[in-house]
Design a protein around this motif. Structure first.
Motif, mmCIF file in Angstrom:
data_model
loop_
_atom_site.group_PDB
_atom_site.id
_atom_site.type_symbol
_atom_site.label_atom_id
_atom_site.label_comp_id
_atom_site.label_asym_id
_atom_site.label_seq_id
_atom_site.Cartn_x
_atom_site.Cartn_y
_atom_site.Cartn_z
ATOM 1 N N MET A 146 0.871 -1.385 -0.008
ATOM 2 C CA MET A 146 0.335 -0.497 0.457
ATOM 3 C C MET A 146 1.367 1.522 0.377
ATOM 4 O O MET A 146 0.599 1.751 0.559
ATOM 5 N N ASN A 184 0.089 -8.591 6.139
ATOM 6 C CA ASN A 184 -0.968 -7.889 6.987
ATOM 7 C C ASN A 184 0.167 -6.611 6.597
ATOM 8 O O ASN A 184 0.860 -6.534 6.679
ATOM 9 N N ASN A 185 -1.433 -5.733 6.225
ATOM 10 C CA ASN A 185 -1.022 -4.244 6.353
ATOM 11 C C ASN A 185 -1.749 -3.973 7.070
ATOM 12 O O ASN A 185 -3.051 -3.841 7.520
ATOM 13 N N PHE A 186 -0.753 -3.352 8.447
ATOM 14 C CA PHE A 186 -1.389 -2.302 9.411
ATOM 15 C C PHE A 186 -0.032 -2.188 9.880
ATOM 16 O O PHE A 186 0.633 -2.005 11.050
ATOM 17 N N TYR A 187 -0.383 -0.167 9.449
ATOM 18 C CA TYR A 187 1.007 0.471 9.599
ATOM 19 C C TYR A 187 0.492 0.929 10.954
ATOM 20 O O TYR A 187 2.406 1.601 11.511
ATOM 21 N N GLU A 188 -0.085 0.953 11.653
ATOM 22 C CA GLU A 188 0.440 1.122 13.158
ATOM 23 C C GLU A 188 1.814 0.614 13.768
ATOM 24 O O GLU A 188 1.872 0.577 14.800
ATOM 25 N N CYS A 215 -6.023 -5.931 -2.742
ATOM 26 C CA CYS A 215 -5.672 -4.434 -2.085
ATOM 27 C C CYS A 215 -5.313 -4.220 -3.261
ATOM 28 O O CYS A 215 -4.798 -4.963 -4.025
ATOM 29 N N TRP A 242 -14.698 -14.949 7.095
ATOM 30 C CA TRP A 242 -14.274 -14.388 8.168
ATOM 31 C C TRP A 242 -15.956 -14.357 9.348
ATOM 32 O O TRP A 242 -16.577 -15.019 8.726
ATOM 33 N N THR A 279 -10.045 4.120 13.833
ATOM 34 C CA THR A 279 -9.193 2.964 15.041
ATOM 35 C C THR A 279 -8.802 4.071 15.483
ATOM 36 O O THR A 279 -7.833 4.463 15.820
ATOM 37 N N TYR A 296 -6.340 6.161 11.546
ATOM 38 C CA TYR A 296 -6.322 5.916 11.035
ATOM 39 C C TYR A 296 -7.941 5.941 10.800
ATOM 40 O O TYR A 296 -8.506 5.433 11.262
ATOM 41 N N ASN A 323 -4.640 -9.098 12.516
ATOM 42 C CA ASN A 323 -5.949 -8.453 11.275
ATOM 43 C C ASN A 323 -7.223 -8.024 11.872
ATOM 44 O O ASN A 323 -8.143 -7.208 11.489
ATOM 45 N N ARG A 330 -13.388 -4.980 13.327
ATOM 46 C CA ARG A 330 -12.836 -4.544 12.314
ATOM 47 C C ARG A 330 -14.176 -4.519 11.043
ATOM 48 O O ARG A 330 -14.914 -5.169 11.511
ATOM 49 N N GLY A 336 -8.595 -3.775 -0.267
ATOM 50 C CA GLY A 336 -8.750 -3.553 1.359
ATOM 51 C C GLY A 336 -8.212 -2.646 2.403
ATOM 52 O O GLY A 336 -8.701 -2.643 3.508
ATOM 53 N N PHE A 337 -7.895 -1.245 1.882
ATOM 54 C CA PHE A 337 -7.365 -0.434 2.424
ATOM 55 C C PHE A 337 -8.765 0.189 3.234
ATOM 56 O O PHE A 337 -8.533 0.927 4.473
ATOM 57 N N SER A 350 -11.094 -1.003 4.737
ATOM 58 C CA SER A 350 -11.578 -2.144 5.702
ATOM 59 C C SER A 350 -10.515 -2.100 7.037
ATOM 60 O O SER A 350 -9.784 -2.725 6.972
ATOM 61 N N LYS A 378 -9.190 -1.729 10.421
ATOM 62 C CA LYS A 378 -8.775 -2.770 11.743
ATOM 63 C C LYS A 378 -8.924 -1.519 12.964
ATOM 64 O O LYS A 378 -8.862 -0.690 13.117
HETATM 65 N N1 MTE Z 1 -6.380 -0.127 9.261
HETATM 66 C C1 MTE Z 1 -5.724 0.118 10.127
HETATM 67 N N2 MTE Z 1 -5.957 0.682 11.148
HETATM 68 N N3 MTE Z 1 -4.293 0.296 9.631
HETATM 69 C C2 MTE Z 1 -3.869 -0.103 8.718
HETATM 70 O O1 MTE Z 1 -2.676 -0.115 7.891
HETATM 71 N N4 MTE Z 1 -4.543 -1.272 6.793
HETATM 72 C C3 MTE Z 1 -5.631 -1.756 5.385
HETATM 73 C C4 MTE Z 1 -6.505 -2.011 6.334
HETATM 74 N N5 MTE Z 1 -7.109 -1.827 7.801
HETATM 75 C C5 MTE Z 1 -4.449 -0.679 7.466
HETATM 76 C C6 MTE Z 1 -6.207 -0.922 7.641
HETATM 77 C C7 MTE Z 1 -4.641 -2.255 4.568
HETATM 78 S S1 MTE Z 1 -4.333 -1.358 3.164
HETATM 79 C C8 MTE Z 1 -5.095 -3.757 3.649
HETATM 80 S S2 MTE Z 1 -5.137 -4.217 2.669
HETATM 81 C C9 MTE Z 1 -6.064 -4.421 4.754
HETATM 82 O O2 MTE Z 1 -6.335 -3.608 6.308
HETATM 83 C C10 MTE Z 1 -5.734 -6.036 5.068
HETATM 84 O O3 MTE Z 1 -6.419 -6.989 5.718
HETATM 85 P P1 MTE Z 1 -5.580 -8.225 6.515
HETATM 86 O O4 MTE Z 1 -4.242 -8.318 7.166
HETATM 87 O O5 MTE Z 1 -6.468 -8.562 7.151
HETATM 88 O O6 MTE Z 1 -5.720 -8.801 5.290
#
Ligand code: MTE
Length: 331
Positions: A1, A90-94, A148, A158, A183, A202, A231, A236, A244-245, A247, A249
């Motif tokens: 991302m 995974n993407n979860f930049y935090e 993504c 899910w 989030t 986010y 995840n 979420r 995906g972004f 969605s 988390k």
């Molecule tokens: N939610 C938060 N809080 N922070 C994030 O970085 N990344 C998003 C999304 N939700 C993200 C987030 C991105 S880029 C994607 S592709 C999906 O979460 C990945 O979800 P997964 O790791 O469960 O597949």
């Protein structure tokens, strides 16, 4: 991302700083090989720690109803992505910008106590403790494709219920046109927050009709188990026809607004990440074609890429939401 590195001091990591999937898989496979061979005890321990981080399982959810979901499109027959890929890439930049970072780092996330605040343009603002949110509506399994914007996809079972269940209980006012998702942004437990890659927290958003669509899921689990931290535990959203972004988390607040929400990725690079972000093979991202995708866990490095489908294959269910809209303009 990732977005391009800018010279104006806004500190996005360069794409080269993010482990591409191929390199990640190679590294993981290499670690396994080393752990199995004569590479020495220290390496083996390191490798098994990495593997453990990816497969540590957070615990069973109560038994789910055995009937399939009544929501059209809720269960794809495609093979689910292996659990260890869905929880290790995974993407979860935090928790860092590398695909392996969330599995390594998210153990610090504290998921109890947890509450989600509902505010903005609603008749019944509320703060739901997680336990109450879990019981708000019957949970079911939804097997969704997740695509993504970076060009990979997964299939994930899910667990949760339609976000609409929550929305209708808080009674949005007529003036509420959008839903904004905030989030958690906690410096103490989320090492990625120290980076200025995004403007924390986010924030993501949906138009009201998108939030009310039965496919939009408020999720508490995956693979029949509690959501792993990486995840997006403990709760979420999952919006299967969007990149995906969308969605978000680890939700802490849902706000109903009249104005289109200013989302974190849109603020970071508006020309790359639009508000709608519907999966669309005909609208290329400025740096990546969106025409095809690599299914994670399928066949390794040389696997054939699949064609990406409009609205990620959910056109029959959601196409009407966008009737008459120019999807190239509203990307
Ligand atoms: N939610 C938060 N809080 N922070 C994030 O970085 N990344 C998003 C999304 N939700 C993200 C987030 C991105 S880029 C994607 S592709 C999906 O979460 C990945 O979800 P997964 O790791 O469960 O597949």
């Amino acid at each position: 991302m990732l977005i391009k590195t800018r010279r104006d001091g806004f500190n996005h990591p360069a794409a080269s700083e993010i482990t591409p999937q191929a390199a990640y898989r190679q590294r993981r496979d290499l670690l396994r090989l080393m752990a199995g061979g004569a590479a020495g005890a220290a390496l083996a321990a390191w490798a098994s720690r990495e593997a453990m981080a990816a497969v540590q399982r957070p615990g069973k959810l109560p038994a789910l109803p055995s009937q399939p979901s009544a929501v059209a499109g809720a269960v794809t027959m495609e093979k689910p992505t292996p659990y260890e890929d869905a929880t290790g890439y995974n993407n979860f930049y935090e928790f860092g910008t590398d695909k392996a970072d969330p599995a390594q780092n998210a153990h610090t996330l504290r998921t109890a106590p947890w509450a989600v605040e509902i505010d903005g343009l609603v008749k019944k603002p509320a703060k739901f403790a997680l336990d109450d949110l879990l019981k708000l509506a019957p949970q079911e399994e939804r097997i969704y494709r997740l695509r993504c914007v970076e060009g990979w996809s997964m299939v994930i079972p899910w667990v949760g219920y339609s976000l609409a269940e929550l929305v209708r209980r808080v009674e949005p006012l007529g003036s509420a046109k959008f839903v904004e998702f905030h989030t958690l942004a906690d410096r103490a437990t989320m090492p990625g927050i120290r980076s200025s890659v995004l403007d924390w927290p986010y924030v993501e958003g949906l138009r009201m009709d998108e939030a009310l669509h039965p496919l939009t899921l408020l999720s508490f689990g995956m693979y029949g188990e509690v959501l792993p931290k990486q995840n997006g535990a403990p709760v979420r959203v999952v919006v299967p026809w969007k990149y995906g972004f969308k969605s978000a988390k680890s939700l802490v607040r849902i706000r109903f607004t009249e104005q289109e929400p200013k989302t974190a990725w849109n603020k970071a690079a508006a020309n790359e990440y639009g508000f709608y972000s519907n999966v669309n093979p005909d609208v290329a991202h400025p740096r990546w074609s969106q025409a095809t995708e690599r299914r994670i866990g399928e066949g390794g490095l040389f696997a054939k890429r699949r064609k990406t489908l409009l609205f990620n294959g959910y056109e029959a269910q959601v196409g009407q939401l966008y009737a008459g809209m120019d999807l190239k303009k509203n990307y």
